[in-house]
Design an enzyme around this catalytic site. Structure first.
Site, short mmCIF file in Angstrom:
data_model
loop_
_atom_site.label_atom_id
_atom_site.label_comp_id
_atom_site.label_asym_id
_atom_site.label_seq_id
_atom_site.Cartn_x
_atom_site.Cartn_y
_atom_site.Cartn_z
N GLU A 37 -23.77 -16.55 -14.49
CA GLU A 37 -25.06 -15.97 -14.14
C GLU A 37 -25.76 -15.62 -15.44
OE1 GLU A 37 -25.15 -12.50 -11.57
OE2 GLU A 37 -27.29 -12.21 -11.95
N ASN A 92 -31.79 -15.00 -12.08
CA ASN A 92 -32.41 -13.95 -11.27
C ASN A 92 -33.92 -14.11 -11.31
OD1 ASN A 92 -30.07 -11.96 -10.69
ND2 ASN A 92 -29.86 -12.53 -12.85
N GLU A 124 -31.00 -16.42 -7.61
CA GLU A 124 -30.61 -15.19 -6.94
C GLU A 124 -31.85 -14.36 -6.63
OE1 GLU A 124 -27.60 -13.04 -9.02
OE2 GLU A 124 -26.22 -14.76 -9.02
N ASP A 154 -28.96 -11.62 -3.39
CA ASP A 154 -28.31 -10.73 -4.35
C ASP A 154 -28.23 -9.30 -3.79
OD1 ASP A 154 -27.14 -9.98 -6.70
OD2 ASP A 154 -28.85 -10.44 -7.98
N GLU A 211 -19.64 -9.04 -6.78
CA GLU A 211 -20.03 -8.60 -8.12
C GLU A 211 -19.22 -7.39 -8.53
OE1 GLU A 211 -24.12 -7.50 -7.22
OE2 GLU A 211 -24.75 -9.34 -8.22
P1 C2E Z 1 -27.73 -8.12 -11.16
O1 C2E Z 1 -28.28 -9.46 -10.91
O2 C2E Z 1 -27.10 -7.42 -10.00
O3 C2E Z 1 -26.70 -8.32 -12.33
C1 C2E Z 1 -25.47 -7.76 -12.38
C2 C2E Z 1 -25.44 -6.56 -13.31
O4 C2E Z 1 -24.17 -5.99 -13.24
C3 C2E Z 1 -25.67 -6.93 -14.75
O5 C2E Z 1 -26.36 -5.87 -15.36
C4 C2E Z 1 -24.26 -7.03 -15.29
O6 C2E Z 1 -24.17 -6.81 -16.68
C5 C2E Z 1 -23.58 -5.94 -14.53
N1 C2E Z 1 -22.15 -6.17 -14.37
C6 C2E Z 1 -21.57 -7.37 -14.29
N2 C2E Z 1 -20.23 -7.22 -14.11
C7 C2E Z 1 -19.99 -5.90 -14.07
C8 C2E Z 1 -18.77 -5.13 -13.89
O7 C2E Z 1 -17.66 -5.63 -13.72
N3 C2E Z 1 -18.93 -3.77 -13.88
C9 C2E Z 1 -20.14 -3.18 -14.05
N4 C2E Z 1 -20.17 -1.84 -14.03
N5 C2E Z 1 -21.27 -3.89 -14.21
C10 C2E Z 1 -21.21 -5.24 -14.21
P2 C2E Z 1 -27.59 -6.12 -16.27
O8 C2E Z 1 -27.32 -7.29 -17.14
O9 C2E Z 1 -27.94 -4.83 -16.89
O10 C2E Z 1 -28.69 -6.57 -15.27
C11 C2E Z 1 -29.31 -5.67 -14.42
C12 C2E Z 1 -30.23 -6.37 -13.47
O11 C2E Z 1 -31.37 -6.89 -14.16
C13 C2E Z 1 -29.60 -7.58 -12.83
O12 C2E Z 1 -28.83 -7.17 -11.77
C14 C2E Z 1 -30.79 -8.41 -12.47
O13 C2E Z 1 -31.29 -8.04 -11.19
C15 C2E Z 1 -31.83 -8.04 -13.50
N6 C2E Z 1 -31.98 -9.15 -14.44
C16 C2E Z 1 -31.16 -9.47 -15.47
N7 C2E Z 1 -31.66 -10.55 -16.12
C17 C2E Z 1 -32.82 -10.91 -15.47
C18 C2E Z 1 -33.79 -11.97 -15.66
O14 C2E Z 1 -33.69 -12.81 -16.54
N8 C2E Z 1 -34.84 -12.02 -14.79
C19 C2E Z 1 -34.97 -11.13 -13.78
N9 C2E Z 1 -36.00 -11.24 -12.96
N10 C2E Z 1 -34.08 -10.14 -13.58
C20 C2E Z 1 -33.00 -10.02 -14.41
CA CA Z 2 -28.06 -11.24 -9.96
CA CA Z 3 -26.47 -8.07 -8.01
#
Ligand code: C2E
Ligand code: CA
Ligand code: CA
Length: 677
Positions: A37, A92, A124, A154, A211
């Site tokens: 992802e 995403n 997603e 998602d 996730e």
């Molecule tokens: P998401 O799609 O639900 O992404 C999963 C989030 O959970 C990610 O945070 C990831 O780093 C974190 N995560 C993954 N595995 C674990 C784990 O085992 N434990 C814990 N505690 N956390 C875990 P992140 O990278 O801070 O992303 C936050 C949200 O930001 C994402 O949620 C997604 O909705 C959004 N996002 C990230 N990149 C993009 C992008 O390029 N475009 C858009 N539109 N949204 C994005």
């Molecule tokens: Ca996601």
């Molecule tokens: Ca998610």
């Protein structure tokens, strides 16, 4: 919105500070890497790493989201170039992007420029992005789907009306939100939610991904629940482009134990047959410890679960079995097994069928196999449980069978049980030296039907039809009878036997064991006598008495007095306190008690006695009476609570009795309580 921040972000995007990070998605069943992802990161020259939650929102509000997405996608698609084509990519998208068709054009353009195949892409969409936006989202996603892009819902389960959203767009995948995954070991509700989401996905034919998988225990549980993919720190944190190649190189390839590469199962994209999670965990417990090979295969003859022993027998690790067919895993045995598997899937059970073939170790093996159809709650057959014993050592030919009987005989001499074997007609071939010791009969005398002479005539008459019925049906024998010992006394024995079948399913031997159950019988009689005594005592006490088991609350005993007080004479067998709906108690203020406030229930729950509680009871005949109820726990010798006993006294009745005894009316007992009812 802070204009400086916006300008800074625009600058950051333009100078490539916003980069894709990649987090692995792994197939739970096999541990194989499925893809990544893409998660955006802003590596700010002064502020360090900025998380997406902060800047995505700003990009959305300031109309630079398209620029950001294009930049991230171009980098991400390009990063996938040198990697295996089997690896997928998930991205995403934000709610605002689902409102116009720019998204679709932007994805297509980035894919074209980097020659990335869109059939490898999953988009997603969070539930929240769909709120009030379903119609637009539908037309935007339809175009994407037409280009082969998959859709994932998602954060499933966190938003409003998840089910309606699931229905609104043609999703291919559901992502279980990490809040459920991370609490599912502590909280039953979370576990149930995850199981329900996975079940929902399975029944709709969608792939499920979890996730936030941080521990192996979570991964195991998810696998047992039938979840397809896992994502989380257990498999890897989001990583920059530079780390990808190394990660992919080290990732677990798809191989069996012997290093042979197996083709991916044809329907790998489709989840396995859904099974009640509870049954799976029961199976797991039994499987793990069993010294016999055990597996469960679904209706398509694919392995759903396999224990360690069977994996050893098949010379392949457990995970290499899962999702593959029996034919793929043990092609040499399959032609012999197939007819029985098919019949078991029609509802027939078989035991002890022998099959033989060469296995991967190049040696010929003989296996004794048993098949048990497994049904779901609705009675529909969902698969077959198979048990497998390797009997190669015991017999390679008819001669070896003889040898095994010699072995059997040898074991007999050392064992207090009497072992015996009989042919398919029930004629005893061998009764073991202990039989001679006990009855004084020689081995020759016992053969054929000679043994019957030692049985008590009454018992012989009783068990003969049972033995004959086992002989004709092949079902196991289990009977009790007395035999005459050398000293002329009678002794109770229990005879059990199971049939051994050949490849055609025909019985050719009976293997039996005879246990001395005299002491057991005597002990049972003693128990029965004391139980009768106890019942006698309980029936004769002048108060109502009810005994229940703990912790089940199952009613064990109640005396006639209790029946008359409660106005309840017929208590169904096995009834539990909690199920006795007609039991209706009120406190002194007339407030109805909750079930867990009933004295017996309280004692079972707390292990503490409950003394002289005054309660009102609404009898089924409509009368309300005052009762004094006490409950005490019953404990075994080790102090473990095994039940509870309650005494019930009908206050009014006792007062009347007391008055009658005193034989006078001058001294009227106040009846305030009754009057209050
Ligand atoms: P998401 O799609 O639900 O992404 C999963 C989030 O959970 C990610 O945070 C990831 O780093 C974190 N995560 C993954 N595995 C674990 C784990 O085992 N434990 C814990 N505690 N956390 C875990 P992140 O990278 O801070 O992303 C936050 C949200 O930001 C994402 O949620 C997604 O909705 C959004 N996002 C990230 N990149 C993009 C992008 O390029 N475009 C858009 N539109 N949204 C994005
Ligand atoms: Ca996601
Ligand atoms: Ca998610």
């Amino acid at each position: 919105m802070n204009p400086d921040y916006v300008a800074d972000l625009r600058r950051g995007i333009a100078s490539g500070e916003v980069r894709p990070y990649f987090q692995p998605l792994v197939e739970l069943r096999t541990g194989q890497l499925s893809g990544f992802e893409v998660l955006a990161r802003w590596k700010h020259p002064l502020r360090g790493m900025v998380p997406p939650d902060e800047f995505i929102q700003v990009a959305e509000d300031s109309a630079c989201l398209g620029q950001l997405t294009t930049s991230v996608l171009l980098q991400a698609f390009a990063a996938m170039q040198p990697l295996s084509e089997h690896l997928r990519l998930s991205i995403n998208v934000s709610a605002v992007q689902l409102r116009d068709h720019a998204l679709q054009r932007l994805i297509a353009l980035a894919a074209e420029q980097t020659r990335f195949g869109l059939e490898r892409l999953t988009v997603e969409i969070t539930e929240s992005a769909l709120v009030g936006n379903v119609e637009h989202a539908r037309s935007v996603t339809e175009e994407l789907k037409a280009r082969g892009v998959r859709l994932a819902l998602d954060d499933f389960g966190t938003g409003y009306s998840s089910l309606r959203h699931l229905h609104a767009l043609p999703f291919d995948e559901i992502k279980v939100d990490q809040s459920f995954v991370q609490t599912m070991q502590m909280r039953r509700e979370s576990r149930k939610i995850v199981a329900a989401i996975v079940g929902l996905g399975q029944s709709l034919g969608l792939q499920t991904a979890a996730e936030g998988v941080e521990s192996q225990a979570q991964a195991d549980m998810l696998q047992w629940l039938g979840c397809d993919l896992g994502q989380g720190w257990l498999y890897g944190r989001p990583m920059p482009v530079g780390k990808l190649a190394e990660y992919v190189q080290d990732a677990k390839p798809s191989i069996t134990g012997d290093g042979r590469q197996l083709p991916a199962p044809e329907e790998a994209a489709f989840p396995l047959e859904a099974l009640p999670s509870q049954r799976l965990s029961q199976l797991q417990a039994i499987y793990d410890g069993a010294p016999v090979g055990l597996c469960f295969v679904d209706r398509n003859m694919r392995y759903v679960s396999v224990n360690k022993r069977l994996a050893e027998m098949n010379h392949a690790p457990i995970v290499a079995h899962l999702g593959r067919t029996v034919e793929e895993m043990i092609p040499n045995f399959y032609p012999q097994l197939e007819p029985f598997l098919r019949r078991a899937l029609q509802g027939e059970a078989f035991s002890g069928l022998e099959v033989q073939a060469d296995t991967r170790d190049g040696k010929m093996h003989i296996r004794s196999t048993s098949y048990q159809p497994t049904r779901d709650e609705g009675g529909e057959i969902v698969g077959v449980s198979v048990a497998v014993l390797d009997v190669t050592e015991r017999e390679t030919t008819q001669e070896a069978l003889k040898e095994s009987e010699d072995h059997h005989r040898f074991a007999v001499a050392l064992n207090p049980h009497v072992y015996w074997t009989a042919d398919e007609h029930g004629a005893v071939l061998e009764a073991g030296p202990r039989w001679t010791e006990l009855t004084g009969m020689s081995a020759d005398e016992a053969r054929g039907w000679g043994w019957a002479a030692a049985l008590h005539p009454d018992d012989l008459q009783r068990i003969t039809p049972e033995w004959e019925s086992s002989l004709s049906s092949g079902s196991p024998l289990d009977v009790e009878y007395r035999i005459r010992l050398v000293d002329g006394s009678w002794r109770w024995m229990r005879a059990r036997a199971t049939a051994r079948r050949n490849q055609q399913g025909r019985v050719f031997r009976w293997y039996g064991v005879l246990d001395d159950i005299q002491e057991h019988k005597e002990a049972m009689e003693r128990v029965h006598r004391s139980q009768t005594l106890l019942e006698g005592v309980i029936q004769s006490v002048p108060v109502g008495m009810v005994v229940v088991e703990a912790p089940s609350g199952r009613l064990v005993m109640r005396n006639a007095q209790a029946a008359s007080i409660l106005d309840c004479y017929h208590i169904p067998d096995g009834l539990r306190l909690g199920q006795a709906e007609w039991l209706c108690f009120y406190d002194a203020q007339g407030k109805q008690l909750q079930r867990d406030q009933y004295p017996l229930q309280r004692t079972i729950n707390s292990g503490e006695p409950c003394e002289d509680q005054s309660l009102q009871y609404l009898r089924p005949d409509g009368r309300v009476i005052w009762l004094t109820v006490s409950a005490r726990p019953l404990r075994d010798a080790a102090g473990q609570m095994i039940g509870a006993v309650a005494t019930l006294r009908d206050v009014d009745q006792e007062m009347c009795a007391a008055r009658r005894l005193q034989g006078q009316a001058e001294h009227t007992v106040p009846m305030t309580k009754s009057a209050a009812v």
